[in-house]
Motif scaffolding. Structure first.
Motif, PDB file in Angstrom:
ATOM      1  N   UNK A 154      -6.462  -3.393  -1.869  1.00 32.34           N
ATOM      2  CA  UNK A 154      -7.404  -3.086  -2.933  1.00 32.34           C
ATOM      3  C   UNK A 154      -6.752  -3.363  -4.287  1.00 32.34           C
ATOM      4  N   UNK A 155      -7.298  -4.316  -5.011  1.00 28.75           N
ATOM      5  CA  UNK A 155      -6.762  -4.711  -6.315  1.00 28.75           C
ATOM      6  C   UNK A 155      -6.821  -3.550  -7.318  1.00 28.75           C
ATOM      7  N   UNK A 156      -7.745  -2.612  -7.084  1.00 25.93           N
ATOM      8  CA  UNK A 156      -7.865  -1.459  -8.004  1.00 25.93           C
ATOM      9  C   UNK A 156      -6.629  -0.559  -7.949  1.00 25.93           C
ATOM     10  N   UNK A 157      -5.935  -0.575  -6.815  1.00 24.96           N
ATOM     11  CA  UNK A 157      -4.668   0.154  -6.695  1.00 24.96           C
ATOM     12  C   UNK A 157      -3.704  -0.383  -7.754  1.00 24.96           C
ATOM     13  N   UNK A 158      -3.553  -1.702  -7.786  1.00 25.44           N
ATOM     14  CA  UNK A 158      -2.658  -2.351  -8.757  1.00 25.44           C
ATOM     15  C   UNK A 158      -3.160  -2.105 -10.185  1.00 25.44           C
ATOM     16  N   UNK A 240       7.041  -2.481   4.415  1.00 23.68           N
ATOM     17  CA  UNK A 240       5.810  -2.671   5.194  1.00 23.68           C
ATOM     18  C   UNK A 240       6.030  -3.650   6.338  1.00 23.68           C
ATOM     19  N   UNK A 241       5.147  -3.535   7.360  1.00 25.53           N
ATOM     20  CA  UNK A 241       5.173  -4.470   8.502  1.00 25.53           C
ATOM     21  C   UNK A 241       4.069  -5.522   8.370  1.00 25.53           C
ATOM     22  N   UNK A 242       3.485  -5.612   7.183  1.00 24.13           N
ATOM     23  CA  UNK A 242       2.487  -6.646   6.876  1.00 24.13           C
ATOM     24  C   UNK A 242       2.606  -6.974   5.389  1.00 24.13           C
ATOM     25  N   UNK A 243       1.844  -7.997   4.950  1.00 22.58           N
ATOM     26  CA  UNK A 243       1.922  -8.390   3.534  1.00 22.58           C
ATOM     27  C   UNK A 243       0.683  -7.854   2.806  1.00 22.58           C
ATOM     28  N   UNK A 244       0.858  -6.807   1.976  1.00 20.78           N
ATOM     29  CA  UNK A 244      -0.309  -6.241   1.284  1.00 20.78           C
ATOM     30  C   UNK A 244      -0.780  -7.143   0.138  1.00 20.78           C
ATOM     31  N   UNK A 245      -2.093  -7.328   0.011  1.00 21.00           N
ATOM     32  CA  UNK A 245      -2.591  -8.137  -1.117  1.00 21.00           C
ATOM     33  C   UNK A 245      -2.516  -7.348  -2.436  1.00 21.00           C
ATOM     34  N   UNK A 246      -2.295  -6.044  -2.351  1.00 25.10           N
ATOM     35  CA  UNK A 246      -2.106  -5.244  -3.582  1.00 25.10           C
ATOM     36  C   UNK A 246      -0.770  -5.577  -4.245  1.00 25.10           C
TER      37      UNK A 246
END
Ligand code: PMP
Length: 344
Positions: A154-158, A240-246
């Motif tokens: 979620x871009x809103x996190x950033x 993390x074990x994945x790449x977050x888009x945030x």
């Protein structure tokens, strides 16, 4: 005569504007000036208050949330606590899918704040139907009128950190900050803060902190996801074990990895040396500062801001439990003598 009441309207008005404090003892032998942004001063005791409030208020603004609706999230605990707190005040239901790696204190606290908590196994792949991502997604599909916060994507996190944490650090340092050291989990904190700071001064060095057992550092260096980097580790909320888009990897200059053991001892050291009671990832961030200092990253003119993401009270059964430390084998090495001295 009418008295003027000096009261906040509710807990939400206390979110953000956390203090920046000078570190005095733990950094004594390093070149440079060191300041910690104490996110444990938020009313929900972590930086996650900022994103919970921002994401929920954006959903309200867009007309997505109506009174009585349900808010769903996956969380290592802190985001859950913040969402539960905001939900109470704003009148929403809160459902949380959490990792079994989360401390019992955290899970009990979420339930104390009225959240419905589902505990999911930590060491399964993200696309496993038992993972907390999949459980949350399923509940979002099944519950009508629900909103899925989805903090990793979620871009809103950033944006929450771009709008608050970044400007606060810029103002608190009078624009003199030269380095930012921050943990990366969703990457929201470091990416949003860094984006703001780099817009003010592109020379500010942005250093992310990652865990051994996480893919973030390798991805930053190669832009490739390497599953060989993934193995279990203890620190909650970091890596993390994945790449977050945030995460905006382009605004981060470099990543530093820290071990579970060093981060745990450094968290205890911050509490004891600075009188500042912080969580496990604050120890990780400070450990990264130590490693960077040893590598000669800083000089006498450096003004280094390190973010301490949460409060130590959440780790009484982990980092601040001598039994837990012993069970992990964290007293077996160089630290054993120091630790034995302070036992009672
Ligand atoms: N520390 C703790 C204790 C956390 O819960 C988190 C969030 N997962 C972080 C650090 C990292 O913050 P971010 O998700 O913004 O990268």
């Amino acid at each position: 005569m009418e008295q003027k009441i000096k009261a906040y309207n509710n807990m939400l008005e206390l979110i953000g504007n956390t203090p920046l404090i000078k570190l005095n003892t733990i950094t004594e032998s390093f070149e440079g000036n060191f300041y910690a942004k104490i996110e444990g001063f938020n009313p929900g005791h972590s930086s996650k208050d900022r994103i919970a409030l921002h994401i929920i208020e954006e959903a309200e603004r867009k007309g997505i949330l109506k009174p009585g609706d349900t808010i769903i999230e996956t969380t290592s605990g802190n985001t859950g606590f913040s969402i539960a707190m905001v939900s109470i005040i704003k009148g929403y239901e809160c459902i949380l899918a959490v990792s079994s790696k989360s401390s019992k204190d955290k899970i009990d606290m979420l339930r104390a704040m009225g959240a419905k908590v589902y505990v999911c196994p930590a060491h399964v792949k993200a696309d496993d139907p038992r993972s907390y991502y999949e459980v949350a997604k399923r509940m979002h599909q099944e519950i009508e009128g629900s909103v899925y916060i989805n903090q990793y994507f979620n871009e809103l996190n950033t944006n929450a950190h771009y709008r608050t944490t970044g400007p606060e650090i810029w103002n608190q340092t009078g624009g003199a900050v030269t380095h930012l050291v921050a943990c990366s989990g969703t990457g929201g904190t470091i990416s949003g803060t860094a984006r703001f700071l780099k817009e003010q001064n592109p020379d500010i060095r942005i250093i992310g902190v990652d865990a051994y057992g996480s893919v973030l550092k390798k991805y930053h260096e190669t832009r490739e996801f390497d599953p060989k980097e993934i193995y279990p580790y203890r620190i909650e909320g970091l890596g993390k074990n994945l790449i977050p888009t945030a995460t905006d990897f382009d605004v981060i200059d470099t990543f530093v990895k820290v071990t579970d053991e060093e981060a745990a001892h450094t968290a205890r050291e911050i509490s004891r040396s600075e009188g500042c009671f912080v969580g496990y990832t604050s120890g990780a961030a400070m450990q990264a500062v130590k490693q960077l200092a040893e590598e000669g990253e800083f000089d006498a003119n450096s003004k280094v801001v390190v973010i301490f993401p949460d409060h130590g009270s959440r780790y009484m059964s982990k980092v601040y439990s001598d039994d837990w430390m012993r069970e992990q084998g964290f007293f077996d090495t160089v630290h054993s003598e120091i630790e034995e001295d302070i036992q009672y």
